[in-house]
Design a protein around this motif. Structure first.
Motif, PDB file in Angstrom:
ATOM      1  N   GLY A  84       4.546   2.288  -2.506  1.00  4.64           N
ATOM      2  CA  GLY A  84       3.249   1.770  -2.079  1.00  4.64           C
ATOM      3  C   GLY A  84       3.032   1.912  -0.584  1.00  4.64           C
ATOM      4  N   LEU A  85       4.112   1.740   0.192  1.00  6.86           N
ATOM      5  CA  LEU A  85       3.992   1.889   1.641  1.00  6.86           C
ATOM      6  C   LEU A  85       3.720   3.336   2.034  1.00  6.86           C
ATOM      7  CD1 LEU A  85       6.810  -0.495   2.907  1.00  6.86           C
ATOM      8  CD2 LEU A  85       4.345  -0.829   3.060  1.00  6.86           C
ATOM      9  N   VAL A  86       4.258   4.284   1.267  1.00 10.79           N
ATOM     10  CA  VAL A  86       3.947   5.692   1.524  1.00 10.79           C
ATOM     11  C   VAL A  86       2.452   5.936   1.312  1.00 10.79           C
ATOM     12  CG1 VAL A  86       4.312   8.062   0.745  1.00 10.79           C
ATOM     13  CG2 VAL A  86       6.259   6.512   0.969  1.00 10.79           C
ATOM     14  N   SER A  87       1.894   5.343   0.263  1.00  8.12           N
ATOM     15  CA  SER A  87       0.451   5.471   0.016  1.00  8.12           C
ATOM     16  C   SER A  87      -0.357   4.835   1.139  1.00  8.12           C
ATOM     17  CB  SER A  87       0.083   4.810  -1.321  1.00  8.12           C
ATOM     18  OG  SER A  87       0.581   5.555  -2.404  1.00  8.12           O
ATOM     19  N   ALA A  88       0.112   3.672   1.622  1.00 10.42           N
ATOM     20  CA  ALA A  88      -0.572   3.017   2.734  1.00 10.42           C
ATOM     21  C   ALA A  88      -0.501   3.874   3.993  1.00 10.42           C
ATOM     22  CB  ALA A  88       0.045   1.644   2.990  1.00 10.42           C
ATOM     23  N   LEU A  89       0.662   4.475   4.235  1.00  6.28           N
ATOM     24  CA  LEU A  89       0.821   5.366   5.383  1.00  6.28           C
ATOM     25  C   LEU A  89      -0.098   6.576   5.259  1.00  6.28           C
ATOM     26  CD1 LEU A  89       2.346   6.260   7.962  1.00  6.28           C
ATOM     27  CD2 LEU A  89       4.064   7.310   6.467  1.00  6.28           C
TER      28      LEU A  89
END
Length: 469
Positions: free
Chosen positions: A128-133
C-alpha cells in the motif's frame, strides 16, 4: 545498555511453565505469542515484573508477552537456547484442537484471524505504501503514468491485495495444520486468469455437471480461509484411504480433485457472499450515517488493540478496499490511537523526572510517531499508570468526531504514522482529505499531550519513585 535477552527470555519461559510447557511460539511486531500445553501454569503477574516485559495479553491457546520493537531478538534468543521449542514450533494439531475445544468460541475466532491475517499485514502495508508513493511521484515527481517505471511500481503497489488469497492460503495452512504447498496451489487457482475469464461465459458454468459460480476472487480474504479449512478436513480423509506407498503423489492429486468442486461450488462463492454481506452492511451504514462507523470504532480503539480484536475487522477493511477503494472506519479511527500514543509518551518524557520512564517514553514516542506501532506505549505506559489510558480514550473519541465531521478516508492499506501519511492522498488528485488527515493527527497529538499532562500520572511503578506528577 543492551538488553540481556537470554535472561529476559529465560525468566519469561520459567513463568509460562518452562520450555516443556511450550508447544508453539511465534511473534508479531511487538509480542511473543506462546501456545501452551497447560495454561494453569502461567504466572501472569510474574511475567509482567520481568525487566523488559511491557505487559501480557490473554490468549485462547496460551499467552502473549509484549516485548516491544525488539521482540525478534527475544524470539531468536529462545529459539537458539531451546532447540526443543524450535523443533515443536506450532505444536501438534491434536494439542491445538484440544485447547480450542476448551475456549470461548469468540476467542477462538479472534485467535484464528490473528494467526491467519497477522503475518500478511506488514507485506500488504508495504504494498500500500508503494501505491501511496506512486501517487506522490506522479503528482509531484513528474512520473508519467505511461512509463514502464509506473507500470512496475503499480504492479508492486497492487500486488499485496491482488495476491491476498495466496498469502492467506499459506497462513491458513499453518493455522489448520494441512499441507502448505497444496494449500498455496489452491489459493493461486482462485486468482488464475483462466478462472477470472470464465465470468465472460455467464454467472454460472459447470464442472462435471456441477454448477460453478463465476467470479473474481483477487483481493479477497474469506474465500481462501474457508477453502483451506475445508481442505484440512479433506486431507485427513484422503490420508485414511490412500496407501502409504503412493501417498507422495496421490494424496495431493486426490485432494485437489476433491477440492476443485468443493472450492468452486461451495467455499469460494460462500466466502465471497459473506464478504459481500459485510460490504453491503457497511454501505448501508455509510449511506444512512457515514459518521457512525468511525465514531463507534474510534470509541473502542484502545480496547480493540488491547484485546487484539482489531484484527477481526481486517477482513471487512480489505473488502472495502477491494470494492469501494477506501476505508473510512478502522485506519481513520487509528489516527487518534496511533498519534495519541506519541502525545502520551511525549508528555511523560517532559513531565516525569523518573529516568526509567523518560527512557521508555522516548523509545515509545519514536515508535508510535514514525512507525504507528502503539503496543509499547499502550502496555508499557498507559496500562501500567492507568491515567494515560484515559487520555488515550479521550483522544480517540475527539479524533473520531473530527474525522466523522470531515469524512476522512484512507485510500491505501496502512497504519497511520508520520511516514505513512501518503495513504490519505486521494487518487483523484484532490488534497482536501490529506489536509484533514494531517489536521486530525496534529489534533490527536495535542489532545493526548494536554490530557496526559492535566490528568497526571504516578511514575513510581518504574522504580526510583518521585512525587506524583
Amino acid at each position: 545498555m543492551a538488553k540481556d535477552y537470554s535472561s529476559l527470555t529465560n525468566d519469561v519461559l520459567e513463568k509460562v511453565g518452562g520450555p516443556d510447557n511450550v508447544i508453539g511460539l511465534f511473534h508479531c511486531a511487538t509480542r511473543l505469542r506462546f501456545r501452551l500445553k497447560d495454561k494453569t501454569k502461567i504466572d501472569a503477574e510474574g511475567i509482567k515484573s520481568v525487566p523488559g516485559v511491557l505487559g501480557t495479553v490473554d490468549d485462547a491457546n496460551g499467552i502473549q508477552v509484549v516485548i516491544g520493537n525488539d521482540v525478534k531478538n527475544a524470539y531468536i534468543a529462545i529459539i537458539e537456547e531451546h532447540p526443543e521449542i524450535a523443533e515443536n514450533a506450532g505444536g501438534t494439531v491434536e494439542d491445538g484442537e484440544r485447547q480450542q475445544a476448551e475456549t470461548n468460541p469468540v476467542k477462538r475466532l479472534l485467535n484464528m484471524l490473528s494467526a491467519i491475517v497477522g503475518p500478511a499485514i506488514p507485506l500488504i502495508m508495504c504494498s500500500g505504501l508503494v501505491s501511496a508513493l506512486l501517487v506522490v511521484l506522479t503528482r509531484w515527481g513528474g512520473l508519467s503514468p505511461e512509463s514502464s517505471t509506473y507500470a512496475i511500481l503499480n504492479m508492486a503497489g497492487t500486488g499485496g491485495l491482488y495476491f491476498l488469497p495466496v498469502f492467506v492460503a499459506y497462513t491458513s495452512a499453518k493455522r489448520f495444520g494441512c499441507d502448505i504447498m497444496t494449500s498455496v496451489f489452491l489459493g493461486a487457482l482462485l486468482i488464475s486468469p483462466a478462472l477470472i475469464s470464465l465470468t465472460e461465459a455467464g454467472e454460472f458454468v459447470d464442472l462435471f455437471g456441477l454448477p460453478v459460480k463465476t467470479g473474481n476472487y483477487t483481493s479477497t480474504l474469506i474465500p481462501s480461509i474457508l477453502t483451506i479449512w475445508a481442505y484440512s478436513h479433506v486431507e485427513k480423509l484422503v490420508d485414511r484411504f490412500v496407501p502409504d506407498a503412493v501417498k507422495f503423489v496421490f494424496r495431493p492429486l486426490v485432494s485437489i480433485f476433491i477440492m476443485l468442486p468443493v472450492m468452486l461450488c461451495v467455499t469460494a462463492p460462500l466466502g465471497n457472499y459473506v464478504g459481500t454481506l459485510l460490504n453491503d452492511a457497511m454501505a448501508a451504514i455509510n449511506g444512512v450515517a457515514p459518521w457512525a462507523s468511525v465514531l463507534v470504532i474510534g470509541c473502542l480503539a484502545p480496547l480493540l488493540v488491547l484485546t487484539g480484536m482489531h484484527l477481526a475487522l481486517i477482513p471487512l477493511v480489505m473488502t472495502l478496499f477491494a470494492t469501494v477503494g477506501y476505508d473510512n472506519m478502522l485506519f481513520v479511527a487509528f489516527i487518534g490511537l496511533n498519534f495519541s500514543q506519541f502525545g502520551v509518551a511525549l508528555a511523560c518524557l517532559f513531565k516525569s523526572k523518573n529516568p526509567n520512564l523518560k527512557a521508555l517514553s522516548l523509545s515509545c514516542a519514536i515508535t508510535a510517531f514514525f512507525a504507528g506501532v502503539t503496543e509499547p506505549t499502550l502496555y508499557g505506559i498507559c496500562v501500567r499508570m492507568k491515567r494515560p489510558l484515559v487520555a488515550t480514550w479521550i483522544t480517540c473519541i475527539v479524533n473520531a468526531i473530527f474525522c466523522a465531521i470531515f469524512s476522512v478516508k484512507v485510500f491505501q492499506f496502512g497504519a497511520p504514522s508520520f511516514f505513512t501519511m501518503p495513504i490519505f492522498l486521494s487518487p483523484d488528485g484532490s488534497m482536501g482529505n490529506f489536509y484533514f488527515a494531517i489536521a486530525a493527527a496534529v489534533l490527536s497529538i495535542a489532545v493526548a499531550f494536554i490530557s496526559t499532562w492535566v490528568l497526571g500520572f504516578d511514575d513510581s511503578v518504574y522504580g526510583e519513585s518521585k512525587a506524583e506528577a
